[in-house]
Design a protein around this motif. Structure first.
Motif, PDB file in Angstrom:
ATOM      1  N   ILE A 248      40.532  49.573  43.544  1.00  0.00           N
ATOM      2  CA  ILE A 248      39.788  49.468  42.421  1.00  0.00           C
ATOM      3  C   ILE A 248      39.775  51.067  41.847  1.00  0.00           C
ATOM      4  O   ILE A 248      39.329  51.837  42.313  1.00  0.00           O
ATOM      5  N   LYS A 250      39.051  53.739  38.984  1.00  0.00           N
ATOM      6  CA  LYS A 250      38.179  54.105  37.845  1.00  0.00           C
ATOM      7  C   LYS A 250      38.898  54.548  36.651  1.00  0.00           C
ATOM      8  O   LYS A 250      39.891  54.985  36.679  1.00  0.00           O
ATOM      9  N   ARG A 371      42.551  46.610  39.972  1.00  0.00           N
ATOM     10  CA  ARG A 371      41.697  46.713  39.139  1.00  0.00           C
ATOM     11  C   ARG A 371      41.232  47.826  38.838  1.00  0.00           C
ATOM     12  O   ARG A 371      41.112  48.765  39.487  1.00  0.00           O
ATOM     13  N   ILE A 372      40.667  47.973  37.332  1.00  0.00           N
ATOM     14  CA  ILE A 372      39.974  48.960  36.814  1.00  0.00           C
ATOM     15  C   ILE A 372      38.531  48.772  36.630  1.00  0.00           C
ATOM     16  O   ILE A 372      38.011  47.621  36.225  1.00  0.00           O
ATOM     17  N   LYS A 373      37.732  49.864  37.102  1.00  0.00           N
ATOM     18  CA  LYS A 373      36.349  49.674  37.017  1.00  0.00           C
ATOM     19  C   LYS A 373      36.076  50.645  35.711  1.00  0.00           C
ATOM     20  O   LYS A 373      36.091  51.801  35.895  1.00  0.00           O
ATOM     21  N   ASN A 374      35.553  50.162  34.580  1.00  0.00           N
ATOM     22  CA  ASN A 374      35.407  50.640  33.409  1.00  0.00           C
ATOM     23  C   ASN A 374      33.664  51.529  33.404  1.00  0.00           C
ATOM     24  O   ASN A 374      33.085  50.916  34.337  1.00  0.00           O
ATOM     25  N   LYS A 378      32.141  46.925  34.314  1.00  0.00           N
ATOM     26  CA  LYS A 378      32.988  45.590  34.411  1.00  0.00           C
ATOM     27  C   LYS A 378      34.351  46.048  34.864  1.00  0.00           C
ATOM     28  O   LYS A 378      34.881  47.314  34.642  1.00  0.00           O
ATOM     29  N   LYS A 379      34.981  44.941  35.504  1.00  0.00           N
ATOM     30  CA  LYS A 379      36.392  45.165  36.116  1.00  0.00           C
ATOM     31  C   LYS A 379      37.188  44.253  35.377  1.00  0.00           C
ATOM     32  O   LYS A 379      37.006  43.409  34.627  1.00  0.00           O
ATOM     33  N   GLU A 380      38.655  44.820  35.308  1.00  0.00           N
ATOM     34  CA  GLU A 380      39.332  44.259  34.515  1.00  0.00           C
ATOM     35  C   GLU A 380      40.876  44.549  35.308  1.00  0.00           C
ATOM     36  O   GLU A 380      41.091  45.703  36.104  1.00  0.00           O
TER      37      GLU A 380
END
Length: 427
Positions: A248, A250, A371-374, A378-380
């Motif tokens: 994950i 950032k 995934r990206i943690k904004n 929220k993750k996408e």
């Protein structure tokens, strides 16, 4: 791997995209995925209820024993045993459904971008740019590279065949220095463009092959070491992208830009004829790869930047080139949109593919669980891209053929500092 949520939300678009690729029974295939997912969710709901009831009962059993209600406690224990058996059965059934669902998804290719032209073969690819570089007039000096390498004694295919087999040549003398010089030049250009160099392993495990989509799609094209269930890489894209499997990131870590040089190994079984002669197709070759992990909103801007990067390198070598947008039938399994670069071989009088630059959107990231943690928590899924910058064999073939001048072969000026010579001569 396609997201089930996307298939459900954009069902018609997904069906049309697969049909554009020539996938028969696309609608039925996607409906099977949705049915399996519905079964999975139903079983998950039943399992959650059983586990909830089982946990609740476990607390009650202790209380009943404390209250001296032994018979009721024993009855509750019997019920708890039944629930544990039920949860085991539901878990096994759900695991089977999940495995079947994953198998289905692993065998479904990515949905083409709307700009991808419809077509079945490479003849349907769209030329989006034809560079104005002049195709050299070789006059009396028009020898294909397989004759030149023998004449100038810089690459030995027979020795490679003796030591290993067909498609594994020895580079020697100025030929070996040309390979080394090109690798260093391509890497330096990538570093100038902000890519961080990495030297990855050339052996991967099955999970890595699945993560970037080489497995199960290209299993027959990779060299497999059965004893350890490992594979020789077909491209540096695979180990470099897998650096971020189950990670994950950032949002402020993006974009991630890596460049790496590796030998690449491809079986390329069943290909014969002049189009694969000499350096045109090998089982082992060197390549510098560029890879990016980016925010979904930026991936098409990044794709254009990567295309421009490859174009700049090819132009610097003075080679006539063109850029193609691959049609749906020639598009790679994992790609949404791919641009191919071809250079013109003046002696062979044909175009040679030397680079592919692709956007995979979330297809690889979904397999990789990347995934990206904004900033809002929220993750996408991330978007991944890669490109050849560049693959050496056909570039070398074009450089040799297009710059031959009888008793010598001129080298592109940008390579002079990397080679230590300006031309290849006999002896």
């Amino acid at each position: 791997m396609l997201q089930v949520s996307i298939i459900e939300k954009d069902f018609d678009r997904c069906v049309k995209g697969l049909e554009k690729r020539g996938i028969e029974g696309a609608e039925s295939l996607l409906k099977d995925v949705l049915r399996l997912d519905e079964s999975r969710k139903k079983l998950q709901g039943e399992l959650d209820e059983v586990l909830h009831e089982s946990n609740k009962l476990a607390k009650e059993i202790g209380q009943l024993f404390q209250q001296g209600k032994r018979e009721e406690a024993e009855a509750a224990k019997a019920k708890s045993t039944e629930l544990k058996q039920k949860s085991k059965e539901l878990s096994e059934e759900m695991n089977g459904i999940e495995q079947s669902l994953t198998k289905h998804l692993y065998n479904i290719p990515n949905i083409p971008h709307e700009s991808v032209p419809a077509g079945k073969t490479d003849e349907d690819n769209e030329v989006v740019k034809l560079a104005d570089e002049t195709i050299p007039n070789l006059g009396d000096h028009k020898n294909p590279h397989w004759d030149l390498i023998e004449e100038f004694d810089i690459i030995d295919f027979e020795l490679g065949n003796k030591v290993t087999g067909a498609g594994f040549p020895f580079y020697k003398k100025q030929g070996a220095r040309l390979v080394r010089g090109m690798i260093n030049y391509f890497l330096d250009k990538a570093i100038e463009a902000g890519y961080e160099e990495v030297l990855p392993p050339v052996v991967i495990n099955e999970a890595s092959g699945l993560g970037t989509g080489q497995l199960p799609d290209k299993e027959g094209q990779m060299y497999h070491m059965e004893a350890n269930d490992q594979y020789l890489i077909p491209t540096a894209e695979v180990p470099i992208t897998n650096m971020y499997r189950d990670v994950i990131l950032k949002a402020d870590q993006l974009p991630i830009k890596h460049a790496g040089h590796t030998p690449c190994f491809r079986r390329e079984a069943g290909s014969w004829g002049s189009h694969v002669r000499g350096l045109n197709r090998l089982h082992q070759f060197d390549k510098v790869e560029i890879v990016q992990v980016v925010k979904p909103s930026q991936s098409y801007e990044v794709l254009d930047q990567m295309v421009a990067h490859v174009e700049e390198i090819i132009k610097s070598l003075g080679l006539p080139y063109r850029i193609l947008r691959l049609c749906s039938g020639d598009l790679g399994f994992t790609s949404v949109l791919t641009y191919d670069f071809e250079v013109y071989s003046a002696a062979q009088e044909k175009w040679l593919e030397v680079s592919s630059v692709s956007n995979f959107e979330t297809f690889q990231a979904n397999r990789l669980k990347l995934r990206i943690k904004n900033s809002d928590g929220k993750k996408e899924l991330a978007h991944t891209l890669n490109g050849s910058a560049l693959a050496l064999p056909r570039i070398i073939a074009a450089v040799l053929e297009n710059n031959q001048a009888g008793d010598h072969i001129k080298m592109p000026e940008v390579l002079h500092p990397y080679l230590g010579f300006k031309e290849i001569r006999k002896g």
